[in-house]
Design a protein around this motif. Structure first.
Motif, PDB file in Angstrom:
ATOM      1  N   LYS A   1       0.859  -1.185   0.000  1.00 38.89           N
ATOM      2  CA  LYS A   1       0.000   0.000   0.000  1.00 38.89           C
ATOM      3  C   LYS A   1       0.893   1.232   0.000  1.00 38.89           C
ATOM      4  CE  LYS A   1      -3.658  -2.558   0.740  1.00 38.89           C
ATOM      5  NZ  LYS A   1      -4.146  -3.225  -0.412  1.00 38.89           N
ATOM      6  N   ILE A   2       0.448   2.296  -0.645  1.00 38.92           N
ATOM      7  CA  ILE A   2       1.156   3.562  -0.650  1.00 38.92           C
ATOM      8  C   ILE A   2       0.176   4.684  -0.336  1.00 38.92           C
ATOM      9  CG2 ILE A   2       2.938   2.796  -2.260  1.00 38.92           C
ATOM     10  CD1 ILE A   2       1.432   4.372  -4.453  1.00 38.92           C
ATOM     11  N   LYS A   3       0.725   5.829   0.003  1.00 40.56           N
ATOM     12  CA  LYS A   3      -0.107   6.993   0.245  1.00 40.56           C
ATOM     13  C   LYS A   3      -0.132   7.813  -1.044  1.00 40.56           C
ATOM     14  CE  LYS A   3       0.169   8.818   4.321  1.00 40.56           C
ATOM     15  NZ  LYS A   3       0.535   9.610   5.508  1.00 40.56           N
ATOM     16  N   ASP A   4      -1.334   8.086  -1.571  1.00 44.67           N
ATOM     17  CA  ASP A   4      -1.435   8.865  -2.806  1.00 44.67           C
ATOM     18  C   ASP A   4      -1.299  10.360  -2.510  1.00 44.67           C
ATOM     19  OD1 ASP A   4      -3.927   9.738  -1.894  1.00 44.67           O
ATOM     20  OD2 ASP A   4      -5.075   8.687  -3.433  1.00 44.67           O
ATOM     21  N   LYS A   5      -1.389  11.179  -3.553  1.00 48.07           N
ATOM     22  CA  LYS A   5      -1.192  12.622  -3.402  1.00 48.07           C
ATOM     23  C   LYS A   5      -2.250  13.281  -2.522  1.00 48.07           C
ATOM     24  CE  LYS A   5       1.334  13.103  -7.670  1.00 48.07           C
ATOM     25  NZ  LYS A   5       1.441  13.694  -8.999  1.00 48.07           N
TER      26      LYS A   5
END
Length: 75
Positions: A23-27
């Motif tokens: 999982k990543i953090k989007d803008k």
């Protein structure tokens, strides 16, 4: 294909592994699945070629952060 076979396949293929387990953090600050972009997929193809030839992996990626490579690089 059994569930166990499918699981082993996912674990050995980063293209399949990433969206399921990373999982990543989007803008906007939301936590979202890590779906590889076109540039990252091309780089993985090049890396796979190095691996299949048992060569050291050396890549120089210009404008790396703009293409999302700060996410997929490491030691």
């Amino acid at each position: 294909m059994t569930q166990e076979q499918r699981f082993k396949e996912i674990l050995t293929d980063f293209r399949q592994f990433a969206p399921f387990y990373l999982k990543i953090k989007d803008k906007l600050g939301r936590i979202v699945p890590f779906i590889l972009n076109k540039s990252q997929l091309i780089a993985l193809d090049i890396i796979d070629d190095f691996i299949s030839k048992k060569q050291p992996i050396r890549l120089l990626i210009l404008k790396a952060r703009q293409k999302g490579f700060s996410i997929v690089t490491g030691k």
